[in-house]
Design a protein around this motif. Sequence first.
Motif, short mmCIF file in Angstrom:
data_model
loop_
_atom_site.label_atom_id
_atom_site.label_comp_id
_atom_site.label_asym_id
_atom_site.label_seq_id
_atom_site.Cartn_x
_atom_site.Cartn_y
_atom_site.Cartn_z
N LYS A 183 0.85 -1.20 0.00
CA LYS A 183 0.00 0.00 0.00
C LYS A 183 0.88 1.24 0.00
O LYS A 183 1.31 1.72 1.04
CB LYS A 183 -0.94 0.00 1.22
N ASP A 184 1.15 1.75 -1.19
CA ASP A 184 2.06 2.87 -1.38
C ASP A 184 1.29 4.19 -1.25
O ASP A 184 0.56 4.57 -2.15
CB ASP A 184 2.71 2.74 -2.76
N HIS A 185 1.49 4.88 -0.11
CA HIS A 185 0.85 6.19 0.08
C HIS A 185 1.88 7.31 0.15
O HIS A 185 1.60 8.40 0.64
CB HIS A 185 0.04 6.19 1.39
N ASP A 186 3.13 7.01 -0.30
CA ASP A 186 4.18 8.02 -0.18
C ASP A 186 4.07 9.07 -1.28
O ASP A 186 3.21 8.98 -2.15
CB ASP A 186 5.56 7.36 -0.18
N ARG A 187 4.94 10.07 -1.22
CA ARG A 187 4.93 11.15 -2.23
C ARG A 187 5.97 10.92 -3.32
O ARG A 187 6.19 11.79 -4.15
CB ARG A 187 5.18 12.49 -1.54
N PHE A 188 6.64 9.77 -3.26
CA PHE A 188 7.66 9.43 -4.26
C PHE A 188 6.93 8.80 -5.45
O PHE A 188 6.63 7.61 -5.45
CB PHE A 188 8.65 8.46 -3.62
N LEU A 189 6.64 9.64 -6.46
CA LEU A 189 5.76 9.19 -7.55
C LEU A 189 6.41 8.11 -8.40
O LEU A 189 5.74 7.23 -8.92
CB LEU A 189 5.37 10.39 -8.42
N ALA A 190 7.74 8.17 -8.54
CA ALA A 190 8.41 7.23 -9.44
C ALA A 190 8.72 5.89 -8.77
O ALA A 190 9.23 4.97 -9.42
CB ALA A 190 9.70 7.86 -9.95
N GLY A 191 8.43 5.75 -7.50
CA GLY A 191 8.79 4.50 -6.84
C GLY A 191 7.99 4.24 -5.59
O GLY A 191 7.01 4.92 -5.31
N ASN A 192 8.45 3.23 -4.84
CA ASN A 192 7.75 2.77 -3.66
C ASN A 192 8.72 2.77 -2.48
O ASN A 192 9.58 1.90 -2.37
CB ASN A 192 7.21 1.36 -3.96
N CYS A 193 8.60 3.77 -1.62
CA CYS A 193 9.54 3.92 -0.49
C CYS A 193 9.54 2.68 0.41
O CYS A 193 10.60 2.24 0.88
CB CYS A 193 9.17 5.13 0.35
CA CA Z 1 5.21 5.98 -4.43
#
Ligand code: CA
Length: 346
Positions: free
Chosen positions: A265-275
């Motif tokens: 569940k990717d809710h981060d602000r890193f649009l190009a990836g998954n923190c």
């Molecule tokens: Ca992301």
Amino acid sequence: MHGTETNGRLHEMITMRSWLLLLLLLVSLCSPAPRLSDKDICLLDNTKLQQRLKLLQDLLQLCELQLKDILGNNYHGTKSKIFSARRSIQPEILLPTTSGNLIVYDQDCSAVFNSRKIENGYYRIRPRADREPFLVYCDMSDGGGWTVIQRRSNGKENFDRKWADYKQGFGQFQGKNDEYWLGNEHIYDLLVREENSLKIDLMDWHGERRYAIYENFQIKNEQDNYRLWFGTYSGNAGDALSGGSNFEEQWSASLSGMPFSTSDKDHDRFLAGNCAQENKCGWWFNRCHAANLNGQYYKTGNYTGHYDNGVVWSTWRGLWYSLKYTAMKIRLPSFVDVGSGNGKSS
Ligand SMILES: [Ca+2]
């Protein structure tokens, strides 16, 4: 004829007088107000400036009061009532237990401590009467009454887990060095009643210790993805949760207001990836972080790799140093250490 002429002149004179009077009136109305002397202008300016000064003095006094409140309000002190915005107690928490269970559980480790159980260890607590009690480690040192929500100490536990595990909690709840994540639901239930302080204990591989305290530590519910909020920082480890010292670092790494993320569940602000995927754990990520206590446990301290995915508190040891020990623990700011008497903490 003569009489008529005199009358006519008289009339003419009266009309002229009226016109003159009217003209005078008009002139007096239209003429500008008497010009202020330089002295008057100066006096007027002076009054305005004094009014502004009074406003600024009031503001300064308010700021001084706030500063005094912040400085005097350390984590084992009593919370000031002036500036604290206490949230109301949710009605469902006050509901009586329906299980028919005669055992009364304490709501948190502060309540355990206050009921004279002052030994460090695992206790069953029940923050909400309508949910089942659960085990947690109570840290009764350091002033006592701390509910530990996260601990790393030996790298034995796998923190690379999905949303459901982070929601429920995982790890071992037996030994004093067991590692665990208490679970976002449990953490939410503990935090929802009242304003809590968070204390983070850190230790490096040389045995050096640091700490960070955040006032008003909160997370939102699952619908809002356990979004993180926290207040004023104090301590000697640095304010890594806020991302760092400059604006650019804060833009990419401040965790204030960030939702919880896991690899699924990717809710981060890193649009190009998954923190969460890069860091192999669940945490509140931005783009991605300057502090991540759930990261990979590198037993070397310093580490290298593609990602800064260790157990990191960057404002103390940098992004490429993985800490040996971490604990996140919470307590009401108003908690008064009734056990030790002298109020000293280790
Ligand atoms: Ca992301």
